[in-house]
Enzyme design. Structure first.
Site, PDB file in Angstrom:
ATOM      1  N   ASN A   8       0.861  -1.181   0.000  1.00 39.83           N
ATOM      2  CA  ASN A   8       0.000   0.000   0.000  1.00 39.83           C
ATOM      3  C   ASN A   8       0.899   1.232   0.000  1.00 39.83           C
ATOM      4  OD1 ASN A   8      -1.819   2.020   0.447  1.00 39.83           O
ATOM      5  ND2 ASN A   8      -2.380   1.372   2.531  1.00 39.83           N
ATOM      6  N   TRP A   9       0.985   1.870  -1.176  1.00 35.10           N
ATOM      7  CA  TRP A   9       1.906   3.007  -1.308  1.00 35.10           C
ATOM      8  C   TRP A   9       1.336   4.312  -0.743  1.00 35.10           C
ATOM      9  CZ3 TRP A   9       4.044   2.378  -7.026  1.00 35.10           C
ATOM     10  CH2 TRP A   9       4.999   1.367  -7.022  1.00 35.10           C
ATOM     11  N   LYS A  10       0.066   4.309  -0.387  1.00 33.52           N
ATOM     12  CA  LYS A  10      -0.573   5.522   0.171  1.00 33.52           C
ATOM     13  C   LYS A  10      -0.273   6.743  -0.706  1.00 33.52           C
ATOM     14  CE  LYS A  10      -0.308   3.285   4.622  1.00 33.52           C
ATOM     15  NZ  LYS A  10      -0.327   3.384   6.065  1.00 33.52           N
ATOM     16  N   HIS A  99      -9.740   1.149   4.057  1.00 35.17           N
ATOM     17  CA  HIS A  99      -8.497   1.266   4.824  1.00 35.17           C
ATOM     18  C   HIS A  99      -8.752   2.172   6.031  1.00 35.17           C
ATOM     19  CE1 HIS A  99      -4.479   2.518   5.993  1.00 35.17           C
ATOM     20  NE2 HIS A  99      -4.083   1.385   5.461  1.00 35.17           N
ATOM     21  N   GLU A 101      -7.233   4.555   7.241  1.00 38.24           N
ATOM     22  CA  GLU A 101      -7.045   5.994   7.008  1.00 38.24           C
ATOM     23  C   GLU A 101      -8.272   6.587   6.304  1.00 38.24           C
ATOM     24  OE1 GLU A 101      -3.175   5.543   5.210  1.00 38.24           O
ATOM     25  OE2 GLU A 101      -2.446   4.912   7.166  1.00 38.24           O
ATOM     26  N   GLU A 173      -6.083  -5.047  10.137  1.00 42.68           N
ATOM     27  CA  GLU A 173      -5.073  -4.033  10.429  1.00 42.68           C
ATOM     28  C   GLU A 173      -5.454  -3.291  11.709  1.00 42.68           C
ATOM     29  OE1 GLU A 173      -2.727  -2.842   6.668  1.00 42.68           O
ATOM     30  OE2 GLU A 173      -4.480  -1.565   6.803  1.00 42.68           O
ATOM     31  N   GLY A 179       1.825   2.195  10.823  1.00 42.95           N
ATOM     32  CA  GLY A 179       2.793   3.280  10.733  1.00 42.95           C
ATOM     33  C   GLY A 179       3.373   3.693  12.070  1.00 42.95           C
ATOM     34  N   SER A 215       2.723  -2.189  10.470  1.00 41.74           N
ATOM     35  CA  SER A 215       4.167  -2.188  10.742  1.00 41.74           C
ATOM     36  C   SER A 215       4.874  -3.493  10.363  1.00 41.74           C
ATOM     37  CB  SER A 215       4.435  -1.825  12.199  1.00 41.74           C
ATOM     38  OG  SER A 215       3.963  -0.528  12.485  1.00 41.74           O
ATOM     39  N   GLY A 236       2.595  -1.068   4.337  1.00 41.79           N
ATOM     40  CA  GLY A 236       2.722   0.329   3.949  1.00 41.79           C
ATOM     41  C   GLY A 236       4.187   0.733   3.837  1.00 41.79           C
ATOM     42  N   GLY A 237       4.708   1.319   4.903  1.00 44.68           N
ATOM     43  CA  GLY A 237       6.068   1.890   4.904  1.00 44.68           C
ATOM     44  C   GLY A 237       7.138   0.990   4.299  1.00 44.68           C
TER      45      GLY A 237
HETATM   46  P1  PGA Z   1       2.360   0.252   7.702  1.00 41.11           P
HETATM   47  O1  PGA Z   1       0.956   0.478   6.965  1.00 41.11           O
HETATM   48  O2  PGA Z   1       2.930  -1.033   7.157  1.00 41.11           O
HETATM   49  O3  PGA Z   1       3.187   1.439   7.321  1.00 41.11           O
HETATM   50  O4  PGA Z   1       2.087   0.152   9.150  1.00 41.11           O
HETATM   51  C1  PGA Z   1       0.083  -0.593   6.714  1.00 41.11           C
HETATM   52  C2  PGA Z   1      -1.171  -0.100   6.064  1.00 41.11           C
HETATM   53  O5  PGA Z   1      -1.621   1.020   6.384  1.00 41.11           O
HETATM   54  O6  PGA Z   1      -1.775  -0.781   5.228  1.00 41.11           O
END
Ligand code: PGA
Length: 254
Positions: A8-10, A99, A101, A173, A179, A215, A236-237
């Site tokens: 997930n590149w956000k 998601h 967010e 999640e 994050g 994470s 994500g990250g």
């Molecule tokens: P993260 O994000 O790996 O940076 O914690 C995961 C996500 O939001 O899908």
């Protein structure tokens, strides 16, 4: 069953950066990483402006591109949304939905997320549907009730309609782990995945892969990917750098 590593590149990457990442990934998977293909599936979720470019680059390759969101309307007066037809037109095969967010900052609710999922399903998009409790809910011992609430209408209104194996995935999640470098413990992950598995198992005849997210890094994926009812990860990250993403694929295929 193959493990799934979804990136997930956000709100990251320009067209050049995305292109370089995808080209390197494709070339890895056709050479030294070829042996991973029977063991791991790769999905990348870029921003809308990158989707067509990435979708074009991955033609004839095993990499799948997903949108980060989809509208619940097929067309019309919905400024800022993206329709299933536009996603397919960008050569993408699926979409993330709900998601945390989106839930936290953009007003996504169980109701609107369900509508998006039904619209995506109708238009043959694959789906990664996100669920998870926030910190306060975890501290108030509400994790079970939150997860049950988030998936209950899926079970009655969407899952019975599935006809393509693997086309609908659920990502667990925990919001407090996204994050933050805080990873859920193995016990917490097993408990949540078991709960989800039990809740959905009679709703569909299709296998519904369950991904963990929050994470995830190459260093902790090894333990997580081996847990019961964990079929992959949403990252994500650690998915932003090609070296780390390739490491994740290698660990998932072990
Ligand atoms: P993260 O994000 O790996 O940076 O914690 C995961 C996500 O939001 O899908």
């Amino acid at each position: 069953m193959k493990k799934i590593i979804a990136a997930n590149w956000k709100l990251h990457k320009t067209k050049n950066e995305a292109g370089a990442f995808v080209e390197t990934l494709k070339s890895f998977l056709s050479t030294e990483g070829r042996h991973l293909l029977g063991k791991v599936d790769t999905i990348i979720c870029p921003s809308p402006t990158l989707m067509d470019h990435c979708g074009t680059l991955v033609q004839q390759s095993p990499v799948r591109i997903f949108s980060q969101n989809v509208s619940y309307a097929e067309s019309g007066a919905f400024t800022g949304e993206i329709s299933p037809a536009q996603i397919l037109d960008s050569k993408c095969q699926g979409t993330l939905i709900a998601h945390s967010e989106r839930r936290q900052f953009f007003g996504e609710t169980d109701e609107s997320a369900l509508k998006r999922a039904l619209c995506a399903l109708k238009n043959n998009l694959d789906i990664i549907y996100c669920v998870g409790e926030n910190l306060q809910e975890r501290q108030n011992n509400q994790t079970e009730s939150v997860l049950k609430r988030q998936i209950s209408r899926l079970c009655t209104e969407l899952l019975p309609q599935l006809s393509k194996p693997g086309s609908f995935m659920i990502a667990y999640e925990p919001v407090w782990a996204i994050g933050t470098s805080l990873v859920a413990t193995e016990e917490q992950i097993v408990h949540a995945h078991d709960l989800i598995h039990q809740s959905i198992k009679n709703a569909s005849s299709q296998k519904i892969p369950l991904l963990y997210g929050g994470s995830v890094k190459p260093e902790n994926l090894k333990n997580i990917i081996g847990l019961k009812n964990v079929d992959g990860a949403l990252v994500g990250g650690a998915s932003l750098k090609i070296e780390a993403y390739i490491e994740l694929l290698k660990v998932a295929a072990l």
